[in-house]
Design an enzyme around this catalytic site. Structure first.
Site, PDB file in Angstrom:
ATOM      1  N   ARG A 296     -26.872  31.293   9.393  1.00 11.68           N
ATOM      2  CA  ARG A 296     -25.968  30.374  10.101  1.00 11.68           C
ATOM      3  C   ARG A 296     -24.546  30.643   9.615  1.00 11.68           C
ATOM      4  NH1 ARG A 296     -30.459  26.524   9.441  1.00 11.68           N
ATOM      5  NH2 ARG A 296     -30.915  25.621  11.474  1.00 11.68           N
ATOM      6  N   GLU A 431     -33.094  28.023  22.940  1.00 17.00           N
ATOM      7  CA  GLU A 431     -33.026  26.638  22.478  1.00 17.00           C
ATOM      8  C   GLU A 431     -32.598  25.685  23.584  1.00 17.00           C
ATOM      9  OE1 GLU A 431     -30.269  26.379  19.165  1.00 17.00           O
ATOM     10  OE2 GLU A 431     -28.946  27.865  20.026  1.00 17.00           O
ATOM     11  N   ASP A 455     -32.947  22.454  18.570  1.00 22.32           N
ATOM     12  CA  ASP A 455     -32.240  22.083  19.787  1.00 22.32           C
ATOM     13  C   ASP A 455     -33.169  22.022  20.995  1.00 22.32           C
ATOM     14  OD1 ASP A 455     -29.522  21.525  19.153  1.00 22.32           O
ATOM     15  OD2 ASP A 455     -29.317  23.617  18.578  1.00 22.32           O
ATOM     16  N   CYS A 502     -36.793  30.166  14.567  1.00 20.21           N
ATOM     17  CA  CYS A 502     -35.996  29.808  13.400  1.00 20.21           C
ATOM     18  C   CYS A 502     -35.705  28.317  13.355  1.00 20.21           C
ATOM     19  CB  CYS A 502     -34.714  30.626  13.345  1.00 20.21           C
ATOM     20  SG  CYS A 502     -33.688  30.429  14.800  1.00 20.21           S
TER      21      CYS A 502
HETATM   22  C1  PEP Z   1     -32.255  25.369  16.290  1.00 25.23           C
HETATM   23  O1  PEP Z   1     -31.598  24.779  17.143  1.00 25.23           O
HETATM   24  O2  PEP Z   1     -33.510  25.330  16.227  1.00 25.23           O
HETATM   25  C2  PEP Z   1     -31.579  26.155  15.249  1.00 25.23           C
HETATM   26  C3  PEP Z   1     -32.263  26.880  14.395  1.00 25.23           C
HETATM   27  O3  PEP Z   1     -30.226  26.093  15.193  1.00 25.23           O
HETATM   28  P1  PEP Z   1     -29.359  24.904  14.552  1.00 25.23           P
HETATM   29  O4  PEP Z   1     -30.321  24.016  13.806  1.00 25.23           O
HETATM   30  O5  PEP Z   1     -28.370  25.558  13.667  1.00 25.23           O
HETATM   31  O6  PEP Z   1     -28.776  24.263  15.757  1.00 25.23           O
HETATM   32 MG    MG Z   2     -29.535  25.263  17.505  1.00 25.68          MG
END
Ligand code: PEP
Ligand code: MG
Length: 572
Positions: A296, A431, A455, A502
């Site tokens: 990230r 996502e 997300d 992820c």
């Molecule tokens: C997700 O949305 O699953 C992700 C890994 O990204 P973030 O949590 O950084 O939005």
């Molecule tokens: Mg995300």
């Protein structure tokens, strides 16, 4: 006992550090002439106090983060003592008969508007300096204690309404044993940060900041989402024993570190870690990560007052690639927006920031930011096995536009004779439901997918991932989510591409049973979760996992699914 949401595993006990600021209330009433001198004195004393505080912060920052980062506070002190500014405030108090805090607020607000409307980006960014200074002076006039997490001096457990990514970035990680917050769900950034630091956390504890005082004793049970305040001797003993047991179990699991992540019948998957900074690589490797499934990069942009330069980014990406020694590293391009803000990037306020100009949408609108990042990633790609991943993609056109920019940068580098990995893979996060549904179309445009369930769940279920009062609806095991995940994996395999995950779901042992059965190729999670997921994978055959998945996909509710999965988990 208070029940919240288990955000980061482990048990911690210690003294409370209450991170709670009083609300600023500006007295708008007129004063009479006899009060002028009192208000002027309040203002002057506040300036002195603010100056003192700024010098102290400057010294602390210089000591911890270097002189360069501390320079910003010199600029703040100059603003504070600017004679024209001081005159304006004093005149307002005298001529308009208003309180000191009201006068400061008016003068600063006017200045912010002037700076925000300037053409020059650098000058625009200065508006946030004025905002910062203004708030500081007003708080000092009103006698409100100013808190930052940099001032934590002893080992504590932080209790707060919410912790923003920049609050956690300021924390001295060694001093924080755990945290408890009112806001946030399992996938809020405070929760993700706690897991990456391997400190226990419980979130979604309504009104906890009102039930607790500084220096109270607190127990955080991050495995069960429980918090105890000022526990009696018996409870304390009970949790001390639990903590010991948890540490033992964790140490046992760590023995799996160098064993392959494969099923009993030899089917291999990749277990990777999610990281936020190059420093996180150490924990990833210590837990047996076979790659970085999500870097990230936004943390590199936070807790500072200007964009990181290409060179600075290059160094960070290169470091991660090198430390991973040839293992894959998926660098996600900037995902700003939603709950992650950059104070120096003056973006318009949005009604629904999670549905707004976020991630790839922002990068395509501010291409100079995107270009710098892509150049840095490409240059670093020679030092390991880097892959690029675009976040928040909702249409194929976005991938095409992003790739056009990437190709342009590649050509520039070719011209300048700067090397980069010509085989570098480019993938996207899936996502957003539109992308998950059209996965077959998107699979033609990318080298890989990584499913971002954090997300994907919020957008599919229409539930804010930060809203603790809806946490029951924010459910990875809802059949709609499982069907979308299956659709994504199937579509990628049909096109000869691979899919990872992820989102935090990838780190849940019971989810591992079905994700394995669906054929997920890579599981990327907070490093602490890797050993537990590996244990599940090594205890089952691929065939068993497929049978379990088949049954689950015929079930109609999350309750039924979770009950069944928990029973299967107990058997293995
Ligand atoms: C997700 O949305 O699953 C992700 C890994 O990204 P973030 O949590 O950084 O939005
Ligand atoms: Mg995300």
């Amino acid at each position: 006992m208070y029940k919240g949401i288990a955000a980061s595993p482990g048990i911690a006990m210690g003294k409370v550090y209450l991170f709670k600021e009083q609300e600023i209330k500006i007295n708008q009433n007129k004063i009479d002439e006899t009060q002028i001198n009192t208000e002027l004195t309040k203002y002057k004393q506040a300036i002195q106090k603010t100056k003192q505080q700024l010098i102290e912060i400057k010294d602390r920052v210089a000591e911890k983060m270097g002189e360069k980062k501390a320079e910003i506070f010199d600029a703040h002190i100059m603003i504070l003592e600017d004679p024209t500014l001081m005159k304006q405030v004093e005149n307002k108090i005298k001529d308009q008969l208003i309180t000191a805090e009201n006068a400061v607020n008016q003068v600063i607000t006017e200045l912010i508007t002037v700076f925000e409307n300037m053409e020059d980006e650098y000058m625009k960014e200065r508006a946030s300096d004025f905002k910062d200074i203004g708030t500081r002076i007003i708080k000092n006039i009103l006698g409100i204690r100013i808190q930052t997490l940099t001032e934590v001096e002893e080992e504590v457990i932080i209790v707060a309404k919410d912790l923003t990514p920049s609050d956690t970035a300021q924390m001295d990680k060694k001093k924080v044993l755990g945290f408890a917050t009112e806001m946030g769900g399992r996938t809020s950034h405070a929760a993700i940060m706690a897991r990456s630091l391997e400190i226990p956390a419980v979130v979604g504890l309504s009104n906890i900041t009102q039930k607790i005082k500084n220096k109270d004793t607190i127990i955080i049970d991050g495995n069960n989402g429980i918090v105890e305040i000022n526990p009696d001797e018996k409870t304390l003993k009970h949790y001390q024993a639990k903590k010991q047991k948890y540490i033992q179990e964790t140490n046992e699991l760590k023995k799996l570190k160098d064993l392959p992540s494969q099923t009993k019948d030899g089917y291999r998957v990749e277990l990777s870690a999610n990281i936020g900074t190059p420093q996180d690589v150490k924990k990833a490797l210590a837990n047996g990560a076979e790659g970085i499934g999500l870097y990230r990069t936004e943390f590199l942009y936070m807790d500072r007052d200007s964009m990181p330069s290409e060179e600075e980014q290059f160094e960070a990406y290169k470091q991660v690639a090198q430390k991973m020694g040839g293992k894959p590293v998926i660098i996600r391009t900037l995902d700003i927006g939603g709950d992650k803000k950059l104070p120096y990037l003056q973006l318009p306020e949005e009604m629904n920031p999670f549905l707004g100009v976020r991630a790839i949408r922002l990068c395509l609108k501010h291409q100079e930011i995107f270009e710098t990042q892509l150049r840095a990633i490409l240059r670093a790609s020679c030092y390991g096995r880097i892959k690029i991943m675009y976040p928040m993609v909702s249409t194929v056109e976005e991938i095409k536009k992003a790739n056009q920019i990437l190709n342009r940068i590649k050509k520039q580098l070719d011209k300048e004779n700067i090397p980069y990995d010509k085989e570098l893979e480019v993938g996207i996060m899936v996502e957003i439901p539109s992308t998950a549904i059209n996965a077959d179309i998107f699979a033609q445009e990318v080298d890989f997918f990584s499913i971002g369930t954090n997300d994907l769940i919020q957008y599919t279920m229409a539930v804010d991932r930060m809203n603790e009062s809806l946490s029951e609806l924010y459910d990875p095991y809802n059949p709609a989510i499982l069907r979308l995940i299956k659709n994504i994996i199937d579509a990628s395999h049909k096109a000869g591409k691979w899919t990872g995950m992820c989102g935090e779901m990838a780190g849940e042992p019971r989810a591992a049973l079905i994700l394995l059965g669906m054929g997920l190729d890579e599981f990327s999670m907070s490093a602490v979760s890797i050993p537990r997921v590996k244990k599940v994978i090594r205890s089952i055959t691929k065939r068993q996992a497929e049978d379990i998945t088949k049954k689950v996909l015929n079930m109609k509710s999350s309750v039924e699914i979770c009950d069944y999965l928990d029973k299967e988990l107990e058997k293995i």
